[in-house]
Design a protein around this motif. Structure first.
Motif, PDB file in Angstrom:
ATOM      1  N   UNK A   4      24.736  14.899 102.372  1.00 32.47           N
ATOM      2  CA  UNK A   4      23.750  15.884 101.926  1.00 32.47           C
ATOM      3  C   UNK A   4      24.160  16.448 100.570  1.00 32.47           C
ATOM      4  N   UNK A   5      23.222  16.439  99.629  1.00 33.26           N
ATOM      5  CA  UNK A   5      23.451  16.936  98.276  1.00 33.26           C
ATOM      6  C   UNK A   5      22.601  18.179  98.057  1.00 33.26           C
ATOM      7  N   UNK A   6      23.231  19.272  97.669  1.00 33.13           N
ATOM      8  CA  UNK A   6      22.508  20.513  97.398  1.00 33.13           C
ATOM      9  C   UNK A   6      22.577  20.839  95.916  1.00 33.13           C
ATOM     10  N   UNK A   7      21.498  21.447  95.414  1.00 28.49           N
ATOM     11  CA  UNK A   7      21.401  21.847  94.008  1.00 28.49           C
ATOM     12  C   UNK A   7      20.983  23.308  93.966  1.00 28.49           C
ATOM     13  N   UNK A   8      21.688  24.111  93.191  1.00 29.74           N
ATOM     14  CA  UNK A   8      21.333  25.525  93.062  1.00 29.74           C
ATOM     15  C   UNK A   8      20.284  25.715  91.964  1.00 29.74           C
ATOM     16  N   UNK A   9      19.626  26.864  91.997  1.00 31.60           N
ATOM     17  CA  UNK A   9      18.713  27.240  90.918  1.00 31.60           C
ATOM     18  C   UNK A   9      17.571  26.265  90.688  1.00 31.60           C
ATOM     19  N   UNK A  10      17.008  25.728  91.755  1.00 25.59           N
ATOM     20  CA  UNK A  10      16.005  24.670  91.609  1.00 25.59           C
ATOM     21  C   UNK A  10      14.664  25.185  91.088  1.00 25.59           C
ATOM     22  N   UNK A  11      14.452  26.491  91.114  1.00 27.17           N
ATOM     23  CA  UNK A  11      13.222  27.013  90.513  1.00 27.17           C
ATOM     24  C   UNK A  11      13.351  27.116  88.989  1.00 27.17           C
ATOM     25  N   UNK A  12      14.566  26.884  88.466  1.00 23.22           N
ATOM     26  CA  UNK A  12      14.781  26.874  87.021  1.00 23.22           C
ATOM     27  C   UNK A  12      14.548  25.500  86.433  1.00 23.22           C
ATOM     28  N   UNK A  13      14.553  25.433  85.106  1.00 19.72           N
ATOM     29  CA  UNK A  13      14.246  24.175  84.410  1.00 19.72           C
ATOM     30  C   UNK A  13      15.205  23.044  84.790  1.00 19.72           C
ATOM     31  N   UNK A  14      16.516  23.272  84.623  1.00 18.98           N
ATOM     32  CA  UNK A  14      17.484  22.195  84.827  1.00 18.98           C
ATOM     33  C   UNK A  14      17.594  21.807  86.289  1.00 18.98           C
ATOM     34  N   UNK A  15      17.702  22.790  87.185  1.00 20.59           N
ATOM     35  CA  UNK A  15      17.832  22.484  88.605  1.00 20.59           C
ATOM     36  C   UNK A  15      16.675  21.654  89.121  1.00 20.59           C
ATOM     37  N   UNK A  16      15.477  22.009  88.687  1.00 25.75           N
ATOM     38  CA  UNK A  16      14.292  21.253  89.108  1.00 25.75           C
ATOM     39  C   UNK A  16      14.373  19.799  88.632  1.00 25.75           C
ATOM     40  N   UNK A  17      14.778  19.622  87.387  1.00 22.30           N
ATOM     41  CA  UNK A  17      14.871  18.267  86.833  1.00 22.30           C
ATOM     42  C   UNK A  17      15.952  17.445  87.538  1.00 22.30           C
TER      43      UNK A  17
ATOM     44  N   UNK B 153      27.951  17.507  98.975  1.00 23.74           N
ATOM     45  CA  UNK B 153      28.117  17.645  97.532  1.00 23.74           C
ATOM     46  C   UNK B 153      27.189  18.748  97.027  1.00 23.74           C
ATOM     47  N   UNK B 154      27.691  19.526  96.083  1.00 21.89           N
ATOM     48  CA  UNK B 154      26.930  20.660  95.553  1.00 21.89           C
ATOM     49  C   UNK B 154      26.930  20.630  94.031  1.00 21.89           C
ATOM     50  N   UNK B 155      25.753  20.787  93.457  1.00 26.33           N
ATOM     51  CA  UNK B 155      25.669  21.029  92.017  1.00 26.33           C
ATOM     52  C   UNK B 155      25.447  22.514  91.812  1.00 26.33           C
ATOM     53  N   UNK B 156      26.413  23.179  91.210  1.00 22.10           N
ATOM     54  CA  UNK B 156      26.285  24.585  90.852  1.00 22.10           C
ATOM     55  C   UNK B 156      25.739  24.642  89.428  1.00 22.10           C
ATOM     56  N   UNK B 157      24.436  24.896  89.318  1.00 22.70           N
ATOM     57  CA  UNK B 157      23.807  25.064  88.009  1.00 22.70           C
ATOM     58  C   UNK B 157      24.124  26.480  87.544  1.00 22.70           C
ATOM     59  N   UNK B 158      24.716  26.609  86.388  1.00 23.66           N
ATOM     60  CA  UNK B 158      25.142  27.928  85.925  1.00 23.66           C
ATOM     61  C   UNK B 158      23.966  28.895  85.893  1.00 23.66           C
ATOM     62  N   UNK B 159      24.221  30.105  86.328  1.00 22.99           N
ATOM     63  CA  UNK B 159      23.204  31.147  86.355  1.00 22.99           C
ATOM     64  C   UNK B 159      22.741  31.478  84.939  1.00 22.99           C
ATOM     65  N   UNK B 160      21.534  31.982  84.837  1.00 27.41           N
ATOM     66  CA  UNK B 160      20.994  32.375  83.533  1.00 27.41           C
ATOM     67  C   UNK B 160      21.276  33.838  83.216  1.00 27.41           C
TER      68      UNK B 160
END
Length: 284
Positions: free
Chosen positions: A1-14, A68-75
């Protein structure tokens, strides 16, 4: 299972879109403050979980079963280190096998103000004992192309970059790199990727490219750092962030946002998106 943070943001969504192109939706988890904002992803089979950077318990719950986790840096500049610690602690609690983090180009040595919280987060990851990989993203082309309206109105690109050059790439390029690392069968733990566009350009070059694409005379106007910050403030940018942007141009001027390694294009197995293409897409 792969998780991505901040998916409502530009990069996370992409990143989620890039993962969906190569992986089963049932293996992808989108983490967002407001699940309704990505209801379309849920409809496509992606698991959506509520997670708020400022709510440690929400991340402890949301990372259950994540490999696995992608921590997209907070804005939230100035609050990011504390927010990232919440995510890192939750990842450790849940035994996440690999954490990928979107940092900034040469974060360990860069003098740019924006690098400080990234450097702090990298240190937290190192101290956590978690297996982790660092994606040091360079400048996004959209940092420029999303703000074309005032450029076209005033027929000028303003800044404090001098003749410095920036190796920008599109957010989609960086998202593709993140997806490639998350989906890789190779051991990514301990790796650091310095990521940037294949071809760098000066802001004078950028102004000329916008002029050509728009069919208008547009010039680059170089300004002292403080004058540039004041011009941004006068245009409605909050003073603190205006100073951050002016500082970034000072770093650009000194060469900190250029990189010729082509690590990004190697990772995504294609050339990075030329700034010309990003300009044309924005104008369209």
């Amino acid at each position: 299972m792969i998780a991505v943070t901040g998916v409502s943001g530009h990069l996370g969504r992409l990143v989620v879109e890039a993962l969906l192109a190569k992986a089963n939706a049932a293996n992808i988890i989108a983490l967002v403050r407001n699940p309704d904002s990505v209801a379309d992803l849920a409809a496509r089979g992606v698991t959506v979980r509520k997670a708020d950077y400022d709510d440690p318990q929400s991340y402890i719950d949301a990372l259950d079963g994540v490999d696995k986790l992608l921590l997209v840096s907070s804005s939230a500049v100035g609050q990011r280190a504390a927010q990232h610690k919440n995510v890192i602690d939750a990842a450790k609690t849940n035994g996440v096998k690999l954490v990928a983090y979107t940092s900034i180009l040469r974060a360990d040595t860069s003098p740019i103000m924006l690098a400080a919280e990234h450097k702090e987060t990298e240190a937290m990851l190192a101290a956590s004992g978690l297996h982790h990989v660092i994606l040091r993203n360079g400048w996004y082309s959209e940092n420029y192309t999303e703000n074309l309206a005032p450029v076209l109105e005033h027929k000028a690109v303003i800044g404090h970059a001098g003749e410095g050059r920036v190796a920008a790439a599109s957010r989609a390029d960086y998202a593709a790199a993140a997806a490639a690392v998350l989906l890789s069968d190779d051991d990514q733990s301990g790796k650091i990727y310095e990521l940037a566009g294949d071809t760098d350009f000066s802001l004078a070059d950028y102004a000329a490219k916008v002029a050509k694409a728009a069919g208008k005379e547009i010039n680059y106007v170089d300004m002292p750092q403080q004058a540039y910050a004041e011009a941004l403030t006068g245009a409605g940018v909050p003073e603190g962030f205006a100073n951050v942007l002016a500082d970034a141009d000072a770093a650009l001027r000194a060469g900190w946002l250029s990189d010729d390694s082509k690590t990004l294009s190697t990772l995504i197995q294609r050339p990075t998106t030329p700034i010309d293409d990003s300009i044309k897409a924005a104008l369209a």
